[in-house]
Scaffold this active site. Structure first.
Site, PDB file in Angstrom:
ATOM      1  N   GLU A 119     -59.470 -33.074  34.302  1.00  0.00           N
ATOM      2  CA  GLU A 119     -59.631 -31.622  34.071  1.00  0.00           C
ATOM      3  C   GLU A 119     -58.297 -30.904  34.244  1.00  0.00           C
ATOM      4  O   GLU A 119     -58.285 -29.683  34.377  1.00  0.00           O
ATOM      5  CB  GLU A 119     -60.658 -31.043  35.045  1.00  0.00           C
ATOM      6  CG  GLU A 119     -62.007 -31.758  35.042  1.00  0.00           C
ATOM      7  CD  GLU A 119     -62.572 -31.918  33.640  1.00  0.00           C
ATOM      8  OE1 GLU A 119     -62.974 -33.029  33.274  1.00  0.00           O
ATOM      9  OE2 GLU A 119     -62.586 -30.903  32.894  1.00  0.00           O
ATOM     10  N   ARG A 161     -38.318 -34.650  14.271  1.00  0.00           N
ATOM     11  CA  ARG A 161     -37.943 -34.603  12.857  1.00  0.00           C
ATOM     12  C   ARG A 161     -37.110 -33.362  12.551  1.00  0.00           C
ATOM     13  O   ARG A 161     -36.501 -33.264  11.489  1.00  0.00           O
ATOM     14  CB  ARG A 161     -39.149 -34.679  11.948  1.00  0.00           C
ATOM     15  CG  ARG A 161     -40.110 -33.533  12.041  1.00  0.00           C
ATOM     16  CD  ARG A 161     -41.317 -33.766  11.165  1.00  0.00           C
ATOM     17  NE  ARG A 161     -41.008 -33.730   9.759  1.00  0.00           N
ATOM     18  CZ  ARG A 161     -40.844 -32.619   9.047  1.00  0.00           C
ATOM     19  NH1 ARG A 161     -40.906 -31.445   9.643  1.00  0.00           N
ATOM     20  NH2 ARG A 161     -40.587 -32.674   7.752  1.00  0.00           N
ATOM     21  N   ASP A 176     -41.039 -27.493   4.248  1.00  0.00           N
ATOM     22  CA  ASP A 176     -42.244 -27.796   5.029  1.00  0.00           C
ATOM     23  C   ASP A 176     -43.228 -26.639   4.953  1.00  0.00           C
ATOM     24  O   ASP A 176     -42.845 -25.486   4.949  1.00  0.00           O
ATOM     25  CB  ASP A 176     -41.878 -27.958   6.520  1.00  0.00           C
ATOM     26  CG  ASP A 176     -41.325 -29.340   6.816  1.00  0.00           C
ATOM     27  OD1 ASP A 176     -41.375 -30.198   5.906  1.00  0.00           O
ATOM     28  OD2 ASP A 176     -40.861 -29.556   7.936  1.00  0.00           O
TER      29      ASP A 176
END
Ligand SMILES: Nc1ncccc1[N+](=O)[O-]
Length: 250
Positions: A119, A161, A176
């Protein structure tokens, strides 16, 4: 050299994928310096306990503060004198991990990831760490994973990247989806490669036309249509006019 990344986890094997492909090559080239640490190395009991029941009751277990504090102290101690990492805590209750946040993190020299199981981690660990280093709590999506290790793989790949020289010049993150600029907030449209005809299906003529202005416009139309279909929430940020304006600028 490039960026340093530390990951503290009770499942080091979960981070094996950081040895292959894009991130693996970046490490081999010295663009990334990745260190994965087993949290249990900082436990002191024979059972190597890292969790306990939550104060206030409730389901699940909470990760104890002592092992995490000792691990983070050790990680900080391994870095350059006086330097501290940005502590990145993957959690469904964090801020959205977006391309913009990936760009922000890619600009930092040192990231330390604290994926939690169960948790979560005792809140005092985050609060205490925040007195010594920047802390970013980020979520990769509105679903609950068993732990944060998968989120670390996602974040490290998205950040790596973006590092200079990591993507070969054949690939580029200029276009992108979600990257700031002309294609911001638009999904990528359809892509095609050889053969020109395959199982009776042909490549759209415009892509074979050599007319780069027409091709760019067609790609933006396709991206807009796809965004409209799959992500109407993103389109809300576009008035048709803005779309045409960007087109005129192109
Ligand atoms: N969604 C998540 N579930 C568990 C741990 C971490 C998570 N996240 O998004 O970073």
């Amino acid at each position: 050299h490039g960026m340093r990344i530390d990951v503290v986890t009770i499942f080091p094997e979960y981070l094996e994928p950081l040895n292959v492909s894009l991130v693996g090559k970046a490490r081999a080239r010295g663009q990334l310096d990745v260190h994965v640490h087993d949290l249990r190395g900082w436990t002191t009991d024979v059972h190597r306990t890292v969790d306990d029941t939550p104060y206030g009751g409730g389901p699940g277990m909470v990760m104890k503060p002592e092992p995490w504090a000792a691990a983070l102290d050790a990680v900080v101690g391994q870095g350059p004198e006086g330097a501290v990492p940005t502590l990145v805590v993957p959690t469904p209750s964090g801020r959205p991990f977006t391309q913009e946040l990936a760009q922000e993190l890619a600009a930092r020299p040192w990231l330390a990831f604290a994926p939690a199981r169960y948790e979560g981690i005792d809140r005092r660990v985050i609060e205490e760490a925040a007195t010594r280093m920047p802390v970013v709590e980020a979520s990769i999506g509105d679903y609950v994973l068993a732990g944060g290790e998968v989120a670390v793989l996602v974040m490290v790949e998205a950040v790596a990247r973006l590092l200079p020289g990591v993507l070969g010049n054949a690939e580029s993150h200029r276009d992108d989806s979600f990257a700031p600029g002309a294609m911001a907030d638009l999904l990528e449209g359809p892509v095609y490669t050889k053969p020109a005809e395959w199982r009776g299906r042909v490549v759209p003529d415009v892509l074979l036309s050599g007319n780069h202005g027409k091709i760019a416009r067609w790609r933006r139309e396709q991206a807009f249509a796809r965004t409209l279909a799959n992500r109407p929430d993103l389109v809300a940020r576009w008035e048709r006019g803005a779309f045409d304006k960007k087109d005129r600028e192109a």
